[in-house]
Structures are given as structure tokens and as C-alpha cells.
Design an enzyme around this catalytic site. Structure first.
Site, PDB file in Angstrom:
ATOM      1  N   SER A  52       1.610  65.354 -28.859  1.00 43.37           N
ATOM      2  CA  SER A  52       0.306  64.719 -28.995  1.00 43.37           C
ATOM      3  C   SER A  52      -0.128  64.227 -27.627  1.00 43.37           C
ATOM      4  CB  SER A  52       0.391  63.539 -29.970  1.00 43.37           C
ATOM      5  OG  SER A  52       1.251  62.530 -29.448  1.00 43.37           O
ATOM      6  N   LYS A  53      -1.319  63.650 -27.557  1.00 45.57           N
ATOM      7  CA  LYS A  53      -1.835  63.196 -26.265  1.00 45.57           C
ATOM      8  C   LYS A  53      -0.925  62.158 -25.617  1.00 45.57           C
ATOM      9  CE  LYS A  53      -6.725  64.261 -26.800  1.00 45.57           C
ATOM     10  NZ  LYS A  53      -8.104  63.744 -26.808  1.00 45.57           N
ATOM     11  N   ARG A  54      -0.268  61.353 -26.444  1.00 49.37           N
ATOM     12  CA  ARG A  54       0.610  60.327 -25.853  1.00 49.37           C
ATOM     13  C   ARG A  54       1.828  60.956 -25.178  1.00 49.37           C
ATOM     14  NH1 ARG A  54       4.975  58.933 -29.304  1.00 49.37           N
ATOM     15  NH2 ARG A  54       4.847  59.960 -31.339  1.00 49.37           N
ATOM     16  N   HIS A  55       2.195  62.171 -25.592  1.00 44.96           N
ATOM     17  CA  HIS A  55       3.312  62.878 -24.970  1.00 44.96           C
ATOM     18  C   HIS A  55       2.883  63.665 -23.743  1.00 44.96           C
ATOM     19  CE1 HIS A  55       4.916  62.918 -29.293  1.00 44.96           C
ATOM     20  NE2 HIS A  55       5.750  62.173 -28.611  1.00 44.96           N
TER      21      HIS A  55
END
Length: 474
Positions: A244-247
Site C-alpha cells: 500500500s502507499k504506506r509501504h
């Protein structure tokens, strides 16, 4: 003896957003395989979703691929422009009795769904119009066209990554290939385009594995050769969850803007799910020579920013100083910075190249290179960061004042002469070299961290260096 077909791969993104990192890896794998076999790598824009497809997204895909160095062969194919051809194939399937008009109403379809839910069965179309005479069609209902899927036996997808994947035909219902408004659906369009483009190998995410079963049936119904498949597991984050974007599930353009080098990204993405023994660092030429489909792993790979940064740092240290300077300047101007020449005007590039050997040693990204080069752009009097200000206490400023005459007396202004003069001064003052070098660094750069200080002073030049030192001397 029949000549083997030329290998043809393709990358077929939907232009509904940026080119994400998973798409970049799929494109890379397809590109590497084509290049290894002296084949062709084609680009198709699957822009049939007219509401979500945008010109800006298409341009972002082009830019992302070009930045990664993945140039495609021939003209770009736009799927939307080929709708007439897709409908032509649907009509051919109708003529052969391998597709049919379905007049099931939305209410009937909803009833099928509810019945399947109640019985705990998969939701699927029950085939009620499969063998009915179209003369029974209700008035005023625009039909869809459904593919007549085999309802016995099984469909086998022979996959380079997943092995033989078997689908019971009774579980694959009669999918819609043309909607009631006359627009072809994804699975039909993809098959027709891949066939017409001569695609021999389809490399894509394993979220398309079920589609491969359905698409194989359409190929068979048309009597077309089925391409070879390689369905690649998706990329996960470091914690094992879907990326995801956090990764780091960002657009390829974001990695460019964060200062990663395209050659480092190619190396990192190639190694993300594919391996060649224990090799971690390899050139693009080596990747082309080694790449094959059978060494793509079956398990999801994990995205690791720390590993990417470390790899990028390696490529920065290995890169030619002139090329690295030019790429740093280009990136900073792209980001809206360094639009002027800084303190040295037109001479800034020359100064940056001269200082690059020292700057790049600690850098992991081009942004680090740019940060390390700020001392070249700074104008007098320099703004001091907190650590530099702490170093330049009263005693240090007095020390610099005593150092200046020795530097002024130098005949030349090269790093070795400057170092010799500073060492002689430190010995005369009965100080370790660092006690002189650290305040000198703070005065010359405004920071406590920089490339080797004598190289810094040589790059800045006599007049600029002495001016900065005098500014901070007591």
C-alpha cells in the site's frame, strides 16, 4: 523445419492513475524477456474505461517507462480505438455458435445472485439463454453477448511461474463479451488485441490468473494459438501485507523525484521476485543475458526501502561524476529548485563535478547529493545550521582569525597545499587536526558535515573560501 516464432511481449496498463511500482516491475520483466530473446516489447494502453482514463495518466505511463529505460517497440496500441475489431470477433463467435445473445433482465440476474447466496454456492450465470431461440426475446430489452463456455471437462493454464493451473469448466460461467450498449468487455478485448499484436508471452500479475482460464477458452474457440503465460505474484510490504502507499506503493515518478537512479530501480525491481543465484547487484546488460521466466518465485516478494536505498547508494558511488552532476541538476530543476546557478552562476556545474567525488560517498539518493552540494550554492554570509553554530564558539572564531594569514600566504590553492598549511598551523597551536578542521568546515559550508574539507576549499576557490572563513573569524 518450422522457424521458431519471434518472442513478442507486451505491457498493457489501464491509464486510470500513475504507473505504480508493481506495474513498473511487470513492464521490466516483459522488457527483459523480449530483449533476451531479441524479440519485441509492445505497449498497449487499455483505455476502454472512458470515465477514468485520462490523457495525463497516459503521459505519466509514458514518462515512467522512459525514465526506467524501458523503450517499447513500434507504435502504442490504444485499446479503445479497436472496439470495432473486438465486436467483429464477437460476431464471428456468434456465427460459429460459440456465443449467444442473452436477454436476462437485471431483476433475473439479481434473483440468481440471491439464490446462489442462499444455497452457499458461487455466484454465476445459470445459462438460461444459452440454448433458447432469440425469437423468445422480450421486447425492448437490449441483449448482451455471452461466450458459450464449455460446461464439461477442465481448462488448463500452463504457467511458467504457477505450473499447470486447472479450472473446472462447470465453474467458469458464460461470461459477457459485449455489453448491452455494444461495448466489448475486458476479456474479449485483451484476447483479440494480444492475438492481433502477435503476442507470444504474457507476463502479468497473478491477480489475472482466473482471467487466463477464461481467455484461454476464447483463444481455443477462435482456433488461435494460446500465448505462454507467466503470472507473477504481487508485491507485498515488509510486514507481508499487500503493498500500500504506506509501504511504498507509489508511482514510478515518485521514486524519480525521491532521487533514485533508473539503473538502480531496474536492478532492484528485477531482483524483486526473480533471482539469478545469489547475485544482488548486476547491470542491465547482465539482467538481459540472465533473465528467464522459470526463476520467478511463486511467493509474493517484499518491498524493502532500506535495501533499495543501499543499492541506490552503490550506483551513485559507481556513477561517473559528470553524469551524476547533470542528473542531479536535472532532477532539482524538475522539482522547481536550482533554477538559477546559485553562488557560482554558470560555473556551478563545473564546481559540482569537481566536488562530486567527496559528495557522493555518503549519498544514498540524488537528493542527498543535492543536499551535500548546497555549500556550493550558498551565498555569503552563510547561514549556519545548529551544529555549525555550536562549533563556531568564541575560541573557534579566534582560531580561524589566526589561521587566515597562513592560508592567504599560499602560492597555489589546491587541496594538498591547503591541507599542509592547516596541519602546520594545528601543530604550531599544539592541536589535533580535527580541532581546526571542524570549525573550518562549519565556516566554509555552514554545516558540521561535508565532503573532505580540503577538497571543499579547493573547489570553492581561494577568494570564496577566504571570504567565508573571514566572515566567521573573530
Amino acid at each position: 523445419m518450422t522457424e521458431p516464432k519471434q518472442v513478442v511481449t507486451r505491457f498493457a496498463p489501464s491509464p486510470t492513475g500513475y504507473l505504480h511500482i508493481g506495474g513498473g516491475r511487470t513492464a521490466l520483466f516483459s522488457w527483459l524477456y523480449a530483449r533476451r530473446h531479441n524479440g519485441r516489447f509492445l505497449l498497449r494502453i487499455e483505455d476502454t474505461d472512458r470515465e477514468r482514463s485520462t490523457d495525463a495518466a497516459i503521459e505519466a505511463i509514458f514518462e515512467g517507462l522512459r525514465w526506467l529505460g524501458l523503450e517499447w517497440d513500434g507504435e502504442v496500441t490504444h485499446q479503445f480505438a479497436r472496439q470495432a475489431r473486438h465486436r467483429e470477433v464477437a460476431e464471428e463467435l456468434m456465427r460459429q455458435g460459440k456465443a449467444y445473445y442473452c436477454y436476462a433482465s437485471p431483476q433475473e440476474l439479481e434473483e440468481m445472485r440471491e439464490k446462489a447466496k442462499a444455497e452457499g454456492l458461487p455466484i454465476r450465470y445459470d445459462g438460461r439463454w444459452r440454448d433458447r431461440d432469440p425469437s423468445e426475446a422480450p421486447e425492448g430489452v437490449k441483449p448482451v453477448i455471452r461466450f458459450k463456455s464449455p460446461n464439461e471437462g477442465e481448462t488448463i493454464v500452463r504457467d511458467h511461474v504457477m505450473g499447470d493451473v486447472r479450472f473446472a469448466n462447470e465453474q467458469l460461467d458464460d461470461l459477457i463479451i459485449v455489453r448491452s450498449d455494444g461495448t466489448p468487455t475486458y476479456n474479449l478485448s485483451v484476447v483479440v488485441d494480444d492475438h492481433d499484436m502477435g503476442v507470444t508471452h504474457i507476463i502479468r500479475g497473478d491477480d489475472h490468473l482466473t482471467n487466463a482460464g477464461r481467455q484461454s477458452q476464447i483463444y481455443a474457440a477462435m482456433g488461435w494459438d494460446i500465448p505462454e503465460f507467466a503470472h507473477v505474484p504481487l508485491i507485498h510490504g515488509p510486514d507481508g501485507a499487500k503493498l500500500s502507499k504506506r509501504h511504498g506503493a507509489l508511482g514510478v515518478d515518485a521514486y524519480r523525484d525521491m532521487g533514485y537512479l533508473p539503473e538502480a530501480m531496474r536492478n532492484y525491481l528485477a531482483r524483486l521476485g526473480w533471482s539469478h543465484g545469489d547475485d544482488e547487484i548486476f547491470s542491465t546488460e547482465q539482467a538481459i543475458e540472465w533473465f528467464d521466466l522459470d526463476h520467478i518465485g511463486r511467493s509474493p516478494s517484499r518491498f524493502d526501502f532500506a535495501k533499495l536505498e543501499s543499492l541506490n547508494g552503490h550506483y551513485i558511488r559507481e556513477k561517473d561524476d559528470t553524469l551524476l552532476a547533470d542528473e542531479t541538476i536535472e532532477l532539482m530543476r524538475h522539482l522547481g529548485h536550482w533554477t538559477d546557478g546559485g553562488n557560482f552562476g554558470a560555473d556551478f556545474r563545473t564546481k559540482l563535478i569537481a566536488a562530486m567525488a567527496g559528495i557522493k560517498e555518503r549519498a544514498k539518493t540524488l537528493l542527498d547529493v543535492a543536499k551535500g552540494a548546497e555549500f556550493l550554492r550558498a551565498k555569503r554570509p552563510l547561514a549556519l545550521d545548529a551544529n555549525a553554530a555550536k562549533l563556531l564558539d568564541t575560541d573557534a572564531r579566534a582560531l580561524l582569525a589566526r589561521l587566515v594569514p597562513g592560508l592567504e600566504a599560499l602560492d597555489g590553492w589546491v587541496a594538498s597545499d591547503i591541507e599542509a598549511a592547516v596541519r602546520a598551523f594545528a601543530e604550531a597551536e599544539d592541536l589535533k587536526l580535527g580541532k581546526v578542521a571542524q570549525p573550518l568546515r562549519a565556516a566554509a559550508t555552514g554545516s558540521s558535515v561535508s565532503p573532505p574539507i580540503f577538497d571543499v576549499l579547493a573547489t570553492l576557490g581561494r577568494e570564496e573560501s577566504l571570504g567565508r572563513i573571514r566572515d566567521q573569524a573573530a
